[in-house]
Design a protein around this motif. Structure first.
Motif, PDB file in Angstrom:
ATOM      1  N   MET A  14       0.843  -1.185   0.000  1.00 28.41           N
ATOM      2  CA  MET A  14       0.000   0.000   0.000  1.00 28.41           C
ATOM      3  C   MET A  14       0.886   1.245   0.000  1.00 28.41           C
ATOM      4  O   MET A  14       1.958   1.256   0.598  1.00 28.41           O
ATOM      5  CB  MET A  14      -0.916  -0.015   1.228  1.00 28.41           C
ATOM      6  CG  MET A  14      -1.895   1.126   1.283  1.00 28.41           C
ATOM      7  SD  MET A  14      -2.948   1.258  -0.178  1.00 28.41           S
ATOM      8  CE  MET A  14      -3.837  -0.303  -0.121  1.00 28.41           C
ATOM      9  N   PHE A  50      -6.093   5.434   1.584  1.00 28.27           N
ATOM     10  CA  PHE A  50      -6.780   4.533   0.666  1.00 28.27           C
ATOM     11  C   PHE A  50      -8.296   4.548   0.828  1.00 28.27           C
ATOM     12  O   PHE A  50      -9.034   4.359  -0.138  1.00 28.27           O
ATOM     13  CB  PHE A  50      -6.244   3.107   0.863  1.00 28.27           C
ATOM     14  CG  PHE A  50      -6.675   2.125  -0.185  1.00 28.27           C
ATOM     15  CD1 PHE A  50      -6.360   2.319  -1.523  1.00 28.27           C
ATOM     16  CD2 PHE A  50      -7.399   0.992   0.168  1.00 28.27           C
ATOM     17  CE1 PHE A  50      -6.752   1.406  -2.489  1.00 28.27           C
ATOM     18  CE2 PHE A  50      -7.789   0.068  -0.792  1.00 28.27           C
ATOM     19  CZ  PHE A  50      -7.465   0.280  -2.119  1.00 28.27           C
ATOM     20  N   ARG A 102      -8.326  -3.635  -0.253  1.00 27.94           N
ATOM     21  CA  ARG A 102      -6.876  -3.637  -0.027  1.00 27.94           C
ATOM     22  C   ARG A 102      -6.231  -4.864  -0.681  1.00 27.94           C
ATOM     23  O   ARG A 102      -5.123  -4.796  -1.207  1.00 27.94           O
ATOM     24  CB  ARG A 102      -6.567  -3.596   1.473  1.00 27.94           C
ATOM     25  CG  ARG A 102      -6.738  -2.218   2.073  1.00 27.94           C
ATOM     26  CD  ARG A 102      -6.363  -2.124   3.531  1.00 27.94           C
ATOM     27  NE  ARG A 102      -6.313  -0.722   3.951  1.00 27.94           N
ATOM     28  CZ  ARG A 102      -5.217   0.017   4.024  1.00 27.94           C
ATOM     29  NH1 ARG A 102      -4.052  -0.525   3.708  1.00 27.94           N
ATOM     30  NH2 ARG A 102      -5.257   1.278   4.390  1.00 27.94           N
ATOM     31  N   TYR A 124      -6.177  -4.258  -4.451  1.00 28.09           N
ATOM     32  CA  TYR A 124      -5.120  -3.292  -4.755  1.00 28.09           C
ATOM     33  C   TYR A 124      -3.782  -4.001  -4.977  1.00 28.09           C
ATOM     34  O   TYR A 124      -3.079  -3.751  -5.956  1.00 28.09           O
ATOM     35  CB  TYR A 124      -4.980  -2.275  -3.612  1.00 28.09           C
ATOM     36  CG  TYR A 124      -3.682  -1.492  -3.653  1.00 28.09           C
ATOM     37  CD1 TYR A 124      -3.582  -0.322  -4.395  1.00 28.09           C
ATOM     38  CD2 TYR A 124      -2.543  -1.942  -2.967  1.00 28.09           C
ATOM     39  CE1 TYR A 124      -2.387   0.384  -4.448  1.00 28.09           C
ATOM     40  CE2 TYR A 124      -1.351  -1.244  -3.022  1.00 28.09           C
ATOM     41  CZ  TYR A 124      -1.272  -0.083  -3.763  1.00 28.09           C
ATOM     42  OH  TYR A 124      -0.084   0.600  -3.829  1.00 28.09           O
ATOM     43  N   ASP A 165       3.163  -5.630   0.746  1.00 30.29           N
ATOM     44  CA  ASP A 165       2.243  -4.513   0.936  1.00 30.29           C
ATOM     45  C   ASP A 165       2.712  -3.622   2.082  1.00 30.29           C
ATOM     46  O   ASP A 165       2.721  -2.394   1.972  1.00 30.29           O
ATOM     47  CB  ASP A 165       0.839  -5.059   1.213  1.00 30.29           C
ATOM     48  CG  ASP A 165      -0.214  -3.957   1.181  1.00 30.29           C
ATOM     49  OD1 ASP A 165      -0.179  -3.132   0.253  1.00 30.29           O
ATOM     50  OD2 ASP A 165      -1.070  -3.928   2.075  1.00 30.29           O
TER      51      ASP A 165
END
Length: 346
Positions: free
Chosen positions: A1, A15, A96, A99, A256
């Motif tokens: 992320m 996000f 998430r 993503y 991530d």
């Protein structure tokens, strides 16, 4: 992320944001561009689930739903009290996960029909009778791209009770999504590829061992003594498929979280323990070294706050080999997938 910026004023966005708190501009996440756009602008229509589960993604072209919401086959029964909030939590974790899949350039598309083998679908279901002894339970699981999650997992007390009952070190919605999708991508990336299948069996074991019997043995007898020497979790020791899914989930956790640390410019290199250079070291070994450093930092911070370890796992050499296999597989699948991991190592 990673961190994001407002397309209007450049202020930092996170996000889950749907509004820039600096300039009050409505914003939406564009999954194919990997950035936020002004909501409602040309080509940026908002997903119709914005008012249902706080979806903040741009709808797919010629659809009313965003990519993540288009994967839903069954949403929670919204007539049940609390299910709207549970659905919102499920969607946050699912987005998430999506993503990261997109960042790794993995195929993410809804099933054309429930019978189709290729494609992803989600069933978010509740217990029809209710929890408790003798009550029917909806079990989290994967079946040919159809992933079922019990909506009760969105309630922290319920999830913690299950974690303790199952003897798990970690149990989150995000972990569920990543684990179950690991089964799906095993089918897509390994099952029908003889070369990859042979390499998988060499590292994880023979998946042809009876799966149902293996799970029954696990739940009846527990993990074998010394499981931590070879596996990332006790459940991973139950069968090669579960070993793969657990390692897949941890791989996504690692890349991530390291990307997030990089976005915040966490100076992990200052904490690295100097070691003699290894001419045979792979690039992913550098990623794991960074991860071990970061996990030590965040675990220590949690302890200072009286909390349990954020990452209560040990990455043994056999586990590192399994994670390295996943990394190599993804790089072979798509060269651009490596860019996401390389960024994590920077």
């Amino acid at each position: 992320m990673k961190l994001f910026t407002c397309p209007h004023c450049g202020q930092r966005l996170y996000f889950e944001n749907s509004l820039c708190l600096n300039c009050n501009t409505p914003v939406a996440y564009h999954p194919h561009r990997g950035e936020f756009v002004v909501a409602g602008a040309a080509g940026a229509l908002i997903c119709t689930n914005a008012g249902e589960c706080d979806c903040n993604w741009v709808a797919e072209e010629n659809l009313n739903l965003c990519l993540a919401c288009s994967l839903n086959h069954t949403i929670p029964d919204l007539s049940v009290e609390g299910n709207r909030l549970r659905w919102t939590k499920l969607e946050m974790a699912k987005k998430r996960t999506v993503y990261t899949l997109l960042a790794l350039h993995l195929p993410v598309a809804p099933k054309a029909s429930p019978e189709e083998e290729v494609g992803i679908a989600f069933d978010f279901l509740g217990d029809p009778i209710g929890p408790g002894p003798g009550g029917e339970r909806i079990l989290t699981g994967h079946d040919n791209g159809l992933i079922t999650l019990n909506v009760a997992e969105a309630d922290s007390p319920e999830r913690e009770a299950m974690r303790v009952a199952m003897g798990e070190r970690y149990r989150t919605l995000l972990g569920h999504f990543r684990h179950e999708l690991g089964h799906y991508y095993w089918d897509r990336l390994i099952r029908d590829n003889p070369e990859q299948l042979a390499a998988f069996r060499d590292i994880f074991g023979d998946e042809q061992v009876d799966y149902a019997q293996s799970l029954q043995n696990h739940y009846s007898n527990g993990a074998p003594t010394g499981w931590a020497n070879e596996h990332i979790s006790a459940y991973a020791a139950s069968h090669p498929w579960e070993d793969w899914a657990e390692c897949w989930a941890h791989y996504l956790h690692i890349v991530d979280t390291l990307e997030m640390a990089e976005a915040f410019k966490v100076p992990l290199e200052r904490l690295d323990v100097p070691t003699p250079p290894d001419p045979n070291a792979t690039e992913f070994q550098g990623v794991l070294s960074r991860w071990i450093t970061l996990s030590e930092v965040v675990n220590s911070i949690n302890r200072c706050m009286g909390l349990g370890d954020l990452y209560p796992f040990v990455i043994s050499q056999p586990v590192a080999k399994k994670l390295t296999f996943i990394d190599g597989l993804l790089k072979q699948t798509s060269g651009v997938a490596a860019q996401h991991v390389e960024h994590s190592a920077a």
